[in-house]
Design a protein around this motif. Sequence first.
Motif, PDB file in Angstrom:
ATOM      1  N   VAL A  28       1.005  -1.491   0.341  1.00 53.67           N
ATOM      2  CA  VAL A  28      -0.162  -0.171  -0.474  1.00 53.67           C
ATOM      3  C   VAL A  28       0.951   0.733   0.087  1.00 53.67           C
ATOM      4  CG1 VAL A  28      -1.466   1.286   1.403  1.00 53.67           C
ATOM      5  CG2 VAL A  28      -2.405  -0.870   0.936  1.00 53.67           C
ATOM      6  N   ALA A  29       0.516   2.131  -1.058  1.00 53.17           N
ATOM      7  CA  ALA A  29       1.286   3.245  -0.688  1.00 53.17           C
ATOM      8  C   ALA A  29       0.194   4.782  -0.185  1.00 53.17           C
ATOM      9  CB  ALA A  29       1.580   3.976  -2.533  1.00 53.17           C
ATOM     10  N   PRO A  30       1.118   5.288   0.707  1.00 52.19           N
ATOM     11  CA  PRO A  30       0.172   6.201   1.243  1.00 52.19           C
ATOM     12  C   PRO A  30       0.380   7.423   0.608  1.00 52.19           C
ATOM     13  CG  PRO A  30       2.863   6.265   1.577  1.00 52.19           C
ATOM     14  CD  PRO A  30       2.233   5.143   1.335  1.00 52.19           C
ATOM     15  N   PRO A  31      -1.184   8.038   0.792  1.00 49.40           N
ATOM     16  CA  PRO A  31      -1.217   9.758   0.112  1.00 49.40           C
ATOM     17  C   PRO A  31       0.224  10.375  -0.510  1.00 49.40           C
ATOM     18  CG  PRO A  31      -2.649   9.273   1.434  1.00 49.40           C
ATOM     19  CD  PRO A  31      -1.760   8.041   2.199  1.00 49.40           C
ATOM     20  N   ARG A  32      -0.105  11.067  -1.398  1.00 47.25           N
ATOM     21  CA  ARG A  32       1.504  12.034  -1.295  1.00 47.25           C
ATOM     22  C   ARG A  32       2.024  12.948  -0.192  1.00 47.25           C
ATOM     23  NH1 ARG A  32       5.628  11.993  -5.637  1.00 47.25           N
ATOM     24  NH2 ARG A  32       4.001  10.713  -7.054  1.00 47.25           N
ATOM     25  N   GLN A  36       4.346  14.268   2.007  1.00 51.61           N
ATOM     26  CA  GLN A  36       5.015  15.311   1.700  1.00 51.61           C
ATOM     27  C   GLN A  36       4.969  16.159   3.345  1.00 51.61           C
ATOM     28  OE1 GLN A  36       2.944  17.684  -1.307  1.00 51.61           O
ATOM     29  NE2 GLN A  36       4.195  16.415  -3.093  1.00 51.61           N
ATOM     30  N   ARG A  37       4.120  16.237   3.757  1.00 56.40           N
ATOM     31  CA  ARG A  37       3.555  16.571   5.081  1.00 56.40           C
ATOM     32  C   ARG A  37       4.945  15.846   6.117  1.00 56.40           C
ATOM     33  NH1 ARG A  37      -1.117  15.735   7.165  1.00 56.40           N
ATOM     34  NH2 ARG A  37      -1.944  14.023   5.276  1.00 56.40           N
ATOM     35  N   LEU A  38       4.977  14.824   6.572  1.00 59.19           N
ATOM     36  CA  LEU A  38       6.291  13.661   6.962  1.00 59.19           C
ATOM     37  C   LEU A  38       7.373  14.547   6.938  1.00 59.19           C
ATOM     38  CD1 LEU A  38       5.934  11.506   9.169  1.00 59.19           C
ATOM     39  CD2 LEU A  38       6.363  10.182   8.173  1.00 59.19           C
ATOM     40  N   ARG A  39       7.404  14.460   4.792  1.00 62.18           N
ATOM     41  CA  ARG A  39       8.798  15.408   4.976  1.00 62.18           C
ATOM     42  C   ARG A  39       9.553  16.531   5.302  1.00 62.18           C
ATOM     43  NH1 ARG A  39       9.661  13.100  -1.266  1.00 62.18           N
ATOM     44  NH2 ARG A  39       9.436  11.053   0.578  1.00 62.18           N
ATOM     45  N   ALA A  40       8.167  17.013   5.429  1.00 64.83           N
ATOM     46  CA  ALA A  40       8.747  18.929   5.832  1.00 64.83           C
ATOM     47  C   ALA A  40       8.669  18.970   7.731  1.00 64.83           C
ATOM     48  CB  ALA A  40       7.130  19.169   5.749  1.00 64.83           C
ATOM     49  N   ARG A  41       8.639  17.570   8.004  1.00 61.22           N
ATOM     50  CA  ARG A  41       8.419  17.922   9.538  1.00 61.22           C
ATOM     51  C   ARG A  41       9.550  17.276  10.148  1.00 61.22           C
ATOM     52  NH1 ARG A  41       2.797  15.329  11.847  1.00 61.22           N
ATOM     53  NH2 ARG A  41       4.048  15.366  13.901  1.00 61.22           N
ATOM     54  N   ILE A  42      10.219  16.360   9.310  1.00 59.77           N
ATOM     55  CA  ILE A  42      11.794  15.346   9.746  1.00 59.77           C
ATOM     56  C   ILE A  42      12.772  16.000   9.702  1.00 59.77           C
ATOM     57  CG2 ILE A  42      12.445  13.616   9.972  1.00 59.77           C
ATOM     58  CD1 ILE A  42       9.480  11.756   9.367  1.00 59.77           C
ATOM     59  N   ARG A  43      12.882  16.602  10.761  1.00 63.87           N
ATOM     60  CA  ARG A  43      14.276  17.563  10.550  1.00 63.87           C
ATOM     61  C   ARG A  43      15.447  16.921  10.802  1.00 63.87           C
ATOM     62  NH1 ARG A  43      14.077  21.596   6.144  1.00 63.87           N
ATOM     63  NH2 ARG A  43      11.155  21.645   6.184  1.00 63.87           N
TER      64      ARG A  43
END
Length: 91
Positions: A28-32, A36-43
């Motif tokens: 199952v692929a997560p929604p794009r 994107q939101r997760l990538r922006a939050r993880i720093r």
Amino acid sequence: MPRRKLTTPPEETLTDLEAHLAGILRPVAPPRDFTQRLRARIRLPEPRLIAERITSWRFFFVVVGGVISGALLMITVARALFYFIGRRNLG
């Protein structure tokens, strides 16, 4: 209270189960938008900040103190459990 007997399934059973699940389940692929939101939050901190934290004596003492405190807490809980379980089996 009767004790349950723990048995390990044979290797063939596990292989058959894995093959069955591989045939039924699909990736199952997560929604794009979610990724994107997760990538922006993880720093990740900059390497300079990581180096400063490692060389900081205060940080070092906090980490060592936390590890020792955690180990002592686990030892205390384990001793208490052994004490109570041992008393229950004796009486």
